[in-house]
Scaffold this active site. Structure first.
Site, mmCIF file in Angstrom:
data_model
loop_
_atom_site.group_PDB
_atom_site.id
_atom_site.type_symbol
_atom_site.label_atom_id
_atom_site.label_comp_id
_atom_site.label_asym_id
_atom_site.label_seq_id
_atom_site.Cartn_x
_atom_site.Cartn_y
_atom_site.Cartn_z
ATOM 1 C CB SER A 137 -0.899 0.023 1.243
ATOM 2 O OG SER A 137 -1.564 1.270 1.378
ATOM 3 C CE1 TYR A 150 -3.644 -1.983 5.496
ATOM 4 C CE2 TYR A 150 -3.006 0.245 4.870
ATOM 5 C CZ TYR A 150 -3.457 -1.011 4.522
ATOM 6 O OH TYR A 150 -3.702 -1.314 3.202
#
Length: 273
Positions: A137, A150
């Site tokens: 990501s 995350y």
């Protein structure tokens, strides 16, 4: 394009799109995920070419069992997509959130290694070209307030894929790092902040498969969001932090809009702040 593929997180938005497109191309597909109903709907598209598996991707033994069955039934894959992932807000001041970070690292980071490891030997032995794909990501490029678990998991994944790519340079196996921005999936459904460049899963899957087939080792989805993120990173850290602090935070486990984190046995309880 690809004859034999393994996809983890195949019941999620991007995973389902990847599976549907590969199945439509005639690929044999191992569908790995936690939602058997969603996986069965995909397998029904081509029962003779699909198999369903529901292991915890962080469980090395379960993943090795899955891989052994697939290799016996269909042989070595030429595409392995480690797509399984979870997301959620994180607050270091809350002791309960440490369980969230641990589980997120197990799925988002360790789960990629447990996905690749059981197939590497067979891919080497086949003598054929193959691709290992890790879905990271752009959140792994820089830490964001309230999203430390995350961001850390995806930053670690990017570094792991760099290492693996270097190790496999002299082999016919390529390693590809996918850095999506915002995709319209369950993981972003609860977000209350701006999501520039929000991309449909079908479009992301198409770009991913085309990019990997062309040998691109680093793929950002969509590209212009990557440029925006890189531009913001040129700002002094204090300015960048100030901009990010003004944005709403991602919901944490147990809060409205939070996404489920499989295997989180004791969901955190939160104080109002």
């Amino acid at each position: 394009m690809f004859r034999n593929a393994v996809i983890t997180g195949a019941c999620g938005g991007l995973g389902q799109s990847l599976a549907r497109q590969l199945i439509a191309q005639g690929t044999h597909v191992a569908l790995v995920g936690m939602n058997r109903t969603a996986l069965q709907a995909l397998a029904d598209l081509a029962p003779e070419r699909c198999r369903i598996y529901t292991p915890d991707v962080s469980d090395a033994h379960a993943m090795q069992t899955m891989a052994s069955d697939w290799l016996t039934q269909h042989g070595a894959p030429d595409l392995v997509v480690a797509n399984a992932g979870v997301a959620g807000g994180f607050d270091t001041t809350e002791a309960q959130d440490l369980a969230v970070m641990r589980r997120m690292l197990e799925i988002n980071l360790l789960g990629v290694a447990t996905t690749f490891q059981p197939f590497l030997g067979a891919m080497h032995s086949s003598g054929q070209s193959g691709a290992l794909v890790g879905v990271a990501s752009i959140a792994g490029w820089r830490g964001m307030p309230g999203n430390g678990a995350y961001c850390a998991s995806k930053a670690g994944l990017i570094a792991y894929l760099q290492s693996l790519r270097a190790e496999l340079r002299r082999s016919p196996i390529t390693v590809h790092t996918i850095n999506p921005g915002y995709l319209r999936t369950a993981l972003t459904a609860g977000n209350t902040f701006a999501m520039p460049g929000l991309l449909e899963p079908d479009d992301a899957a198409r770009a991913l498969l085309q990019g990997v087939a062309r040998g691109r080792e680093h793929i950002v989805l969509p590209r212009h969001v990557g440029w925006l993120s890189r531009t913001l990173s040129l700002l002094p850290a204090r300015w960048h932090d100030h901009i990010l602090l003004g944005q709403p935070r991602k919901p944490r486990a147990g809060q409205a809009g939070a996404t489920d984190i499989p295997g989180l046995t004791t969901p955190p309880t939160h104080h109002d702040r």
